[in-house]
Scaffold this motif. Structure first.
Motif, mmCIF file in Angstrom:
data_model
loop_
_atom_site.group_PDB
_atom_site.id
_atom_site.type_symbol
_atom_site.label_atom_id
_atom_site.label_comp_id
_atom_site.label_asym_id
_atom_site.label_seq_id
_atom_site.Cartn_x
_atom_site.Cartn_y
_atom_site.Cartn_z
ATOM 1 N N SER A 1 0.816 -1.212 0.000
ATOM 2 C CA SER A 1 0.000 0.000 0.000
ATOM 3 C C SER A 1 0.854 1.269 0.000
ATOM 4 O O SER A 1 0.639 2.176 -0.803
ATOM 5 C CB SER A 1 -0.924 -0.012 1.224
ATOM 6 O OG SER A 1 -1.576 1.218 1.369
ATOM 7 N N HIS A 2 1.819 1.323 0.919
ATOM 8 C CA HIS A 2 2.598 2.554 1.120
ATOM 9 C C HIS A 2 3.608 2.788 -0.006
ATOM 10 O O HIS A 2 3.665 3.868 -0.574
ATOM 11 C CB HIS A 2 3.328 2.475 2.468
ATOM 12 C CG HIS A 2 3.950 3.751 2.907
ATOM 13 N ND1 HIS A 2 3.285 4.660 3.697
ATOM 14 C CD2 HIS A 2 5.170 4.286 2.661
ATOM 15 C CE1 HIS A 2 4.072 5.699 3.935
ATOM 16 N NE2 HIS A 2 5.222 5.492 3.309
ATOM 17 N N TYR A 3 4.380 1.757 -0.285
ATOM 18 C CA TYR A 3 5.475 1.923 -1.248
ATOM 19 C C TYR A 3 5.091 1.506 -2.673
ATOM 20 O O TYR A 3 5.577 2.096 -3.629
ATOM 21 C CB TYR A 3 6.706 1.142 -0.781
ATOM 22 C CG TYR A 3 7.189 1.604 0.573
ATOM 23 C CD1 TYR A 3 7.776 2.850 0.730
ATOM 24 C CD2 TYR A 3 7.031 0.798 1.693
ATOM 25 C CE1 TYR A 3 8.199 3.287 1.977
ATOM 26 C CE2 TYR A 3 7.457 1.217 2.944
ATOM 27 C CZ TYR A 3 8.039 2.467 3.077
ATOM 28 O OH TYR A 3 8.456 2.901 4.308
ATOM 29 N N LEU B 1 1.713 1.151 -3.984
ATOM 30 C CA LEU B 1 0.568 1.876 -4.525
ATOM 31 C C LEU B 1 0.617 3.381 -4.250
ATOM 32 O O LEU B 1 -0.178 4.130 -4.789
ATOM 33 C CB LEU B 1 -0.734 1.289 -3.966
ATOM 34 C CG LEU B 1 -0.976 -0.192 -4.289
ATOM 35 C CD1 LEU B 1 -2.243 -0.682 -3.584
ATOM 36 C CD2 LEU B 1 -1.072 -0.415 -5.779
ATOM 37 N N GLY B 2 1.540 3.805 -3.375
ATOM 38 C CA GLY B 2 1.713 5.227 -3.102
ATOM 39 C C GLY B 2 0.723 5.830 -2.124
ATOM 40 O O GLY B 2 0.606 7.051 -2.038
ATOM 41 N N PHE B 3 0.018 5.010 -1.356
ATOM 42 C CA PHE B 3 -0.890 5.521 -0.325
ATOM 43 C C PHE B 3 -0.067 5.756 0.939
ATOM 44 O O PHE B 3 0.132 4.855 1.738
ATOM 45 C CB PHE B 3 -2.037 4.542 -0.059
ATOM 46 C CG PHE B 3 -2.905 4.292 -1.249
ATOM 47 C CD1 PHE B 3 -3.585 5.339 -1.860
ATOM 48 C CD2 PHE B 3 -3.050 3.016 -1.772
ATOM 49 C CE1 PHE B 3 -4.394 5.123 -2.964
ATOM 50 C CE2 PHE B 3 -3.857 2.773 -2.868
ATOM 51 C CZ PHE B 3 -4.528 3.833 -3.470
ATOM 52 N N THR B 4 0.412 6.988 1.132
ATOM 53 C CA THR B 4 1.416 7.269 2.159
ATOM 54 C C THR B 4 0.883 7.965 3.408
ATOM 55 O O THR B 4 1.658 8.277 4.304
ATOM 56 C CB THR B 4 2.546 8.127 1.567
ATOM 57 O OG1 THR B 4 1.984 9.343 1.055
ATOM 58 C CG2 THR B 4 3.268 7.381 0.456
ATOM 59 N N ASP C 1 -1.877 3.868 5.962
ATOM 60 C CA ASP C 1 -1.023 2.881 6.627
ATOM 61 C C ASP C 1 -1.801 2.097 7.675
ATOM 62 O O ASP C 1 -1.633 0.896 7.825
ATOM 63 C CB ASP C 1 0.179 3.559 7.281
ATOM 64 C CG ASP C 1 1.164 4.117 6.271
ATOM 65 O OD1 ASP C 1 1.165 3.657 5.107
ATOM 66 O OD2 ASP C 1 1.929 5.024 6.652
#
Length: 132
Positions: free
Chosen positions: A78-80, A82-85, A90
């Motif tokens: 998700s974070h790295y 798909l870019g959902f930061t 998270d």
């Protein structure tokens, strides 16, 4: 439930006010949640068992490490990937989606590998496969 609260609460605190990166925060919150979960299983769900000790804790910890890897993978994707930061993303990926998948793995592992074949205080218990 208490293990989930310990894991989630510590993760949110470490990720938010403390400012740790999501994977470090999840790894640390996992250790706290795992210890609470083992105590709950050994003193609650499986309190009538005579099989306790370092061996069972090590196996329990290994099962939970596998579950934690599922959660970490969920956060990493998700974070790295798909870019959902955001902190919310998270939390949803690690404590929502990852926790749900890891719970299935942990339930199976705890029941099958840690406290397998253990019967209650009066000799009650299932015989045979989990399907009946």
């Amino acid at each position: 439930m208490l293990a989930y609260v310990a894991d989630l609460g510590l993760f949110v605190w470490l990720r938010g006010p403390v400012g740790l990166d999501p994977l470090t925060a999840k790894a640390l919150s996992f250790v706290a949640g795992c210890s609470v979960a083992y105590a709950g299983n050994a003193l609650g769900t499986y309190r009538h068992t005579t099989v306790r000790g370092p061996r069972q804790y090590v196996i329990f910890f290994a099962v939970n490490v596998a579950g934690a890897l599922v959660q970490l993978l969920s956060i990493a994707v998700s974070h790295y990937g798909l870019g959902f930061t955001s902190q919310r993303a998270d939390t949803v990926s690690g404590a929502g989606i990852g926790m749900a998948l890891a719970t299935v793995l942990r339930f199976w592992g705890t029941r099958t590998l840690v406290f397998q074949g253990v019967r209650g205080a009066r000799g009650e218990g299932r015989v045979g496969s989990w399907t009946g």
